[in-house]
Design a protein around this motif. Structure first.
Motif, PDB file in Angstrom:
ATOM      1  N   PHE A  11      18.665  44.356  32.266  1.00 45.86           N
ATOM      2  CA  PHE A  11      19.852  43.514  32.149  1.00 45.86           C
ATOM      3  C   PHE A  11      19.724  42.363  33.137  1.00 45.86           C
ATOM      4  CE2 PHE A  11      24.151  42.613  33.984  1.00 45.86           C
ATOM      5  CZ  PHE A  11      24.630  41.880  32.903  1.00 45.86           C
ATOM      6  N   ASP A  12      19.904  41.144  32.632  1.00 45.10           N
ATOM      7  CA  ASP A  12      19.845  39.950  33.476  1.00 45.10           C
ATOM      8  C   ASP A  12      21.232  39.316  33.536  1.00 45.10           C
ATOM      9  OD1 ASP A  12      17.054  40.068  33.991  1.00 45.10           O
ATOM     10  OD2 ASP A  12      16.668  39.272  31.981  1.00 45.10           O
ATOM     11  N   ILE A  13      21.750  39.197  34.736  1.00 44.45           N
ATOM     12  CA  ILE A  13      23.055  38.565  34.923  1.00 44.45           C
ATOM     13  C   ILE A  13      22.917  37.060  34.686  1.00 44.45           C
ATOM     14  CG2 ILE A  13      24.912  38.118  36.582  1.00 44.45           C
ATOM     15  CD1 ILE A  13      24.204  40.726  37.951  1.00 44.45           C
ATOM     16  N   PRO A  14      23.805  36.455  33.904  1.00 44.93           N
ATOM     17  CA  PRO A  14      23.700  35.014  33.611  1.00 44.93           C
ATOM     18  C   PRO A  14      24.197  34.140  34.765  1.00 44.93           C
ATOM     19  CG  PRO A  14      25.605  35.925  32.494  1.00 44.93           C
ATOM     20  CD  PRO A  14      24.910  37.088  33.136  1.00 44.93           C
ATOM     21  N   TRP A  15      23.448  34.155  35.854  1.00 43.21           N
ATOM     22  CA  TRP A  15      23.835  33.351  37.001  1.00 43.21           C
ATOM     23  C   TRP A  15      23.630  31.860  36.700  1.00 43.21           C
ATOM     24  CZ3 TRP A  15      26.472  36.089  40.206  1.00 43.21           C
ATOM     25  CH2 TRP A  15      26.107  37.385  40.566  1.00 43.21           C
TER      26      TRP A  15
ATOM     27  N   LEU B 207      43.054  35.173  34.680  1.00 47.53           N
ATOM     28  CA  LEU B 207      43.938  36.333  34.666  1.00 47.53           C
ATOM     29  C   LEU B 207      44.464  36.619  33.260  1.00 47.53           C
ATOM     30  CD1 LEU B 207      45.981  35.629  37.931  1.00 47.53           C
ATOM     31  CD2 LEU B 207      44.157  37.303  37.625  1.00 47.53           C
ATOM     32  N   LEU B 208      44.547  35.586  32.450  1.00 47.78           N
ATOM     33  CA  LEU B 208      45.092  35.731  31.099  1.00 47.78           C
ATOM     34  C   LEU B 208      44.004  35.708  30.029  1.00 47.78           C
ATOM     35  CD1 LEU B 208      48.128  33.293  31.520  1.00 47.78           C
ATOM     36  CD2 LEU B 208      48.144  35.799  31.653  1.00 47.78           C
ATOM     37  N   SER B 209      42.736  35.883  30.441  1.00 49.52           N
ATOM     38  CA  SER B 209      41.630  35.736  29.494  1.00 49.52           C
ATOM     39  C   SER B 209      41.360  36.980  28.654  1.00 49.52           C
ATOM     40  CB  SER B 209      40.349  35.394  30.270  1.00 49.52           C
ATOM     41  OG  SER B 209      39.984  36.483  31.117  1.00 49.52           O
ATOM     42  N   GLY B 210      42.014  38.079  28.953  1.00 49.39           N
ATOM     43  CA  GLY B 210      41.774  39.314  28.214  1.00 49.39           C
ATOM     44  C   GLY B 210      40.567  40.094  28.704  1.00 49.39           C
ATOM     45  N   LEU B 211      40.039  39.735  29.856  1.00 51.63           N
ATOM     46  CA  LEU B 211      38.875  40.419  30.421  1.00 51.63           C
ATOM     47  C   LEU B 211      39.261  41.395  31.533  1.00 51.63           C
ATOM     48  CD1 LEU B 211      36.366  37.424  30.603  1.00 51.63           C
ATOM     49  CD2 LEU B 211      36.404  39.301  28.946  1.00 51.63           C
TER      50      LEU B 211
ATOM     51  N   TRP C 295      36.525  37.386  42.752  1.00 48.88           N
ATOM     52  CA  TRP C 295      37.215  37.942  41.594  1.00 48.88           C
ATOM     53  C   TRP C 295      37.129  39.463  41.526  1.00 48.88           C
ATOM     54  CZ3 TRP C 295      33.770  40.518  38.521  1.00 48.88           C
ATOM     55  CH2 TRP C 295      32.431  40.091  38.519  1.00 48.88           C
ATOM     56  N   ALA C 296      38.086  40.031  40.793  1.00 50.34           N
ATOM     57  CA  ALA C 296      38.123  41.470  40.558  1.00 50.34           C
ATOM     58  C   ALA C 296      38.435  41.694  39.090  1.00 50.34           C
ATOM     59  CB  ALA C 296      39.187  42.131  41.432  1.00 50.34           C
ATOM     60  N   ALA C 297      37.756  42.662  38.483  1.00 51.97           N
ATOM     61  CA  ALA C 297      37.980  42.997  37.077  1.00 51.97           C
ATOM     62  C   ALA C 297      37.773  44.496  36.893  1.00 51.97           C
ATOM     63  CB  ALA C 297      37.037  42.215  36.180  1.00 51.97           C
ATOM     64  N   TYR C 298      38.256  45.016  35.772  1.00 53.92           N
ATOM     65  CA  TYR C 298      38.110  46.438  35.470  1.00 53.92           C
ATOM     66  C   TYR C 298      37.444  46.606  34.107  1.00 53.92           C
ATOM     67  CZ  TYR C 298      41.347  47.403  39.323  1.00 53.92           C
ATOM     68  OH  TYR C 298      41.933  47.484  40.560  1.00 53.92           O
ATOM     69  N   LYS C 299      36.811  47.755  33.914  1.00 56.11           N
ATOM     70  CA  LYS C 299      36.228  48.072  32.618  1.00 56.11           C
ATOM     71  C   LYS C 299      36.211  49.596  32.468  1.00 56.11           C
ATOM     72  CE  LYS C 299      33.967  48.067  28.739  1.00 56.11           C
ATOM     73  NZ  LYS C 299      32.545  47.664  28.615  1.00 56.11           N
ATOM     74  N   SER C 300      36.795  50.089  31.386  1.00 53.71           N
ATOM     75  CA  SER C 300      36.767  51.528  31.117  1.00 53.71           C
ATOM     76  C   SER C 300      35.409  51.911  30.559  1.00 53.71           C
ATOM     77  CB  SER C 300      37.877  51.908  30.124  1.00 53.71           C
ATOM     78  OG  SER C 300      39.152  51.695  30.708  1.00 53.71           O
ATOM     79  N   VAL C 301      34.786  52.904  31.191  1.00 53.90           N
ATOM     80  CA  VAL C 301      33.485  53.414  30.768  1.00 53.90           C
ATOM     81  C   VAL C 301      33.606  54.933  30.723  1.00 53.90           C
ATOM     82  CG1 VAL C 301      31.013  53.446  31.218  1.00 53.90           C
ATOM     83  CG2 VAL C 301      32.378  51.491  31.959  1.00 53.90           C
TER      84      VAL C 301
ATOM     85  N   LYS D 134      31.393  33.879  32.673  1.00 54.95           N
ATOM     86  CA  LYS D 134      30.184  34.331  31.978  1.00 54.95           C
ATOM     87  C   LYS D 134      29.622  35.597  32.615  1.00 54.95           C
ATOM     88  CE  LYS D 134      28.812  29.590  30.733  1.00 54.95           C
ATOM     89  NZ  LYS D 134      27.802  28.519  30.963  1.00 54.95           N
ATOM     90  N   VAL D 135      29.624  35.614  33.938  1.00 51.65           N
ATOM     91  CA  VAL D 135      29.109  36.793  34.637  1.00 51.65           C
ATOM     92  C   VAL D 135      30.000  37.998  34.388  1.00 51.65           C
ATOM     93  CG1 VAL D 135      28.632  37.758  36.930  1.00 51.65           C
ATOM     94  CG2 VAL D 135      27.957  35.403  36.406  1.00 51.65           C
ATOM     95  N   ILE D 136      31.303  37.805  34.453  1.00 49.68           N
ATOM     96  CA  ILE D 136      32.236  38.913  34.243  1.00 49.68           C
ATOM     97  C   ILE D 136      32.075  39.493  32.837  1.00 49.68           C
ATOM     98  CG2 ILE D 136      34.675  39.543  34.117  1.00 49.68           C
ATOM     99  CD1 ILE D 136      35.179  37.303  36.204  1.00 49.68           C
ATOM    100  N   GLU D 137      32.008  38.628  31.845  1.00 52.03           N
ATOM    101  CA  GLU D 137      31.840  39.101  30.468  1.00 52.03           C
ATOM    102  C   GLU D 137      30.546  39.892  30.307  1.00 52.03           C
ATOM    103  OE1 GLU D 137      34.049  35.711  27.730  1.00 52.03           O
ATOM    104  OE2 GLU D 137      32.059  35.272  28.539  1.00 52.03           O
ATOM    105  N   ALA D 138      29.467  39.399  30.874  1.00 50.07           N
ATOM    106  CA  ALA D 138      28.176  40.059  30.726  1.00 50.07           C
ATOM    107  C   ALA D 138      28.153  41.413  31.418  1.00 50.07           C
ATOM    108  CB  ALA D 138      27.070  39.158  31.289  1.00 50.07           C
ATOM    109  N   VAL D 139      28.683  41.479  32.635  1.00 46.83           N
ATOM    110  CA  VAL D 139      28.669  42.737  33.389  1.00 46.83           C
ATOM    111  C   VAL D 139      29.554  43.782  32.709  1.00 46.83           C
ATOM    112  CG1 VAL D 139      29.280  43.831  35.574  1.00 46.83           C
ATOM    113  CG2 VAL D 139      28.082  41.633  35.582  1.00 46.83           C
ATOM    114  N   ARG D 140      30.721  43.374  32.266  1.00 44.53           N
ATOM    115  CA  ARG D 140      31.617  44.330  31.596  1.00 44.53           C
ATOM    116  C   ARG D 140      30.961  44.887  30.325  1.00 44.53           C
ATOM    117  NH1 ARG D 140      35.980  43.189  29.419  1.00 44.53           N
ATOM    118  NH2 ARG D 140      37.345  44.895  30.109  1.00 44.53           N
ATOM    119  N   SER D 141      30.254  44.035  29.591  1.00 48.26           N
ATOM    120  CA  SER D 141      29.604  44.497  28.357  1.00 48.26           C
ATOM    121  C   SER D 141      28.418  45.404  28.649  1.00 48.26           C
ATOM    122  CB  SER D 141      29.132  43.288  27.534  1.00 48.26           C
ATOM    123  OG  SER D 141      30.221  42.478  27.138  1.00 48.26           O
TER     124      SER D 141
END
Length: 486
Positions: free
Chosen positions: A122-126, A315-319, A338-344, A380-387
């Protein structure tokens, strides 16, 4: 009849004998004494053997007989002396070995269970420039990029301001806290141009500590950061509070961070993405802080206008992004924590990230374009990491994961009593370690006794499973205690 010895000697010359005796040289005086009978062997009445000269450079003839019995007696004497002494020394050494303290048993991770690497890559899109870092709760760091040199933080510095305030004046969730009075300096700072501030304040007005933190974090009020610094220090100076900020950074291990002001407006307030990640992890443990930074906006009694978050689009992006703080200035460019959550599976880990030193091309009044850039790149990074986050069984129930080391060569295998499930991304390597929980291990125990846990090494809030003895644990044997060298 043959000639006498005297005659033969006279014929052959002085001191010589014929034939094989020609090599014998006689002393003339002793020969004369022998011939006249004055020199004889008293034991047998025969003349002694002639004196044989020793050739030059040769050793004297060895003695025959008489020495061997004496040597054997000497050897036997030495054995009688040294054997008892050796036995005494051996017994003393054995006694010392037996009374020496036995090492405390310790847990050792087996080679097959020392780490786990997630399949794939996995490559983070930095972005191409700047610096950043990402970590996942219970997983640890999963990626960094850029040159980790200290750079200006801009308003991301206010996260440390809030952290120090809550350390010195703790609040529970939804607790308002003490009233804080607005001073004339905060009112004057509210009129400054080209910096973020809370306008319309009146000297003498009071707001709760919770509301002050909202004014600090949501619209990023510089004048509120300075007001809180003066309030905490109980003086007109902010210097004492800035010192507390730097002391807190040192405690958190932020080695490349220097704070020179509580707002971050000063370009000499610098840090790195990795350091700011340490602060993010610490401050998000506060039950009072987390609800504040998730708000896209807020309305406070005593203010004429609502507070709007500079981070509201994320905050309102749905991520499931829940904060934390933006920052922008000409020196810093755009910065974001930033801080985000993801159910795994059955877990919902917190994902934390920082990105700094993002500079937009072209004219950039008040670094607004750079702020937009850092938010876009971070998204972009948040979306990639969560996925990419996934859950795997890294260690199976019953798998041998290590052993109890008794310190003297004894090893008792340990097995996992449950499946160890880890969260990570493809290619991530998780280091595993055994943990005794700070409790002393038993020297003897029955098979199946739980003696510790297997967990991720160096990661707070990491998942873990109990480990148990695969067979009976016995104390070190008598032989191992006797022959130990260390």
């Amino acid at each position: 009849m043959g000639k006498s010895p005297k005659e033969r000697a006279a014929q052959l010359g002085p001191g010589a004998l014929p034939g094989r005796e020609s090599d014998v040289v006689w002393d003339s005086q002793r020969a004369g004494e022998f011939m006249t009978g004055r020199l004889s062997d008293p034991a047998v009445g025969r003349p002694p053997h002639p004196v044989m000269p020793r050739a030059q450079g040769t050793a004297p003839p060895a003695r025959r007989g008489g020495g061997a019995p004496r040597d054997r007696k000497s050897a036997a004497h030495r054995v009688r002396i040294w054997l008892p002494l050796s036995l005494v020394l051996l017994l003393a050494l054995a006694g010392v070995q037996m009374v020496r303290a036995v090492p405390d048993p310790v847990l050792r991770t087996g080679a097959d269970a020392s780490s786990y690497t997630f399949d794939g890559r996995f490559d983070i899109p930095w972005p191409a420039k700047g610096q950043g870092a990402v970590q996942v709760q219970g997983v640890g760091g999963i990626g960094t990029f850029g040159d980790p040199r200290p750079v200006p933080t801009a308003s991301v510095a206010k996260v440390m301001t809030a952290y120090v305030i809550l350390q010195n004046h703790p609040l529970k969730k939804d607790e308002a806290g003490p009233e804080i009075e607005v001073d004339a300096k905060a009112v004057a700072d509210g009129t400054a141009e080209d910096e973020s501030r809370i306008e319309g304040l009146s000297a003498g007005a009071k707001f709760s500590q919770l509301d002050m933190l909202k004014m600090l974090m949501i619209p990023s009020g510089n004048n509120i950061a300075r007001l809180l610094a003066r309030w905490d220090g109980g003086s007109d100076s902010e210097a004492a509070f800035v010192q507390k900020m730097n002391e807190a950074a040192q405690r958190l291990g932020m080695k490349d961070t220097v704070y020179t002001d509580p707002s971050g407006l000063d370009a000499k307030t610098v840090s790195t993405a990795v350091d700011q990640l340490k602060l993010a992890e610490a401050v998000m443990k506060s039950d009072a802080f987390r609800p504040i930074v998730t708000l896209p906006n807020a309305t406070l009694k005593g203010l004429s206008a609502p507070l709007n978050n500079n981070n509201d689009d994320l905050l309102l992006s749905g991520l499931s992004i829940k904060g934390i703080k933006t920052g922008s200035s000409s020196a810093a460019g755009g910065a974001l924590m930033w801080a985000a959550y993801k159910s795994v599976g059955d877990k919902t880990p917190l994902i934390l990230g920082t990105m700094m030193d993002q500079h937009a091309d072209g004219p950039d009044h008040n670094a607004l374009n750079s702020l937009a850039l850092v938010k876009a790149n971070s998204k972009k990074v948040i979306e990639a990491v969560r996925s990419a986050l996934t859950s795997v069984v890294a260690v199976r129930k019953g798998q041998t994961v290590g052993y109890v080391d008794d310190g003297l060569g004894g090893r008792t295998p340990l097995v996992a009593t449950e499946d160890l499930r880890l969260i990570g991304v493809a290619g991530h390597k998780a280091t595993l370690a055994l943990d005794d929980g700070g409790k002393a291990l038993p020297r003897s125990a029955k098979s199946g006794t739980k003696v510790g846990r297997l967990r991720l090494a160096g990661v707070a809030d990491a998942p873990s499973v109990p480990v148990a003895l695969e067979r009976d644990l016995a104390p070190p044997s008598l032989g191992s205690r006797l022959i130990r060298l260390g």
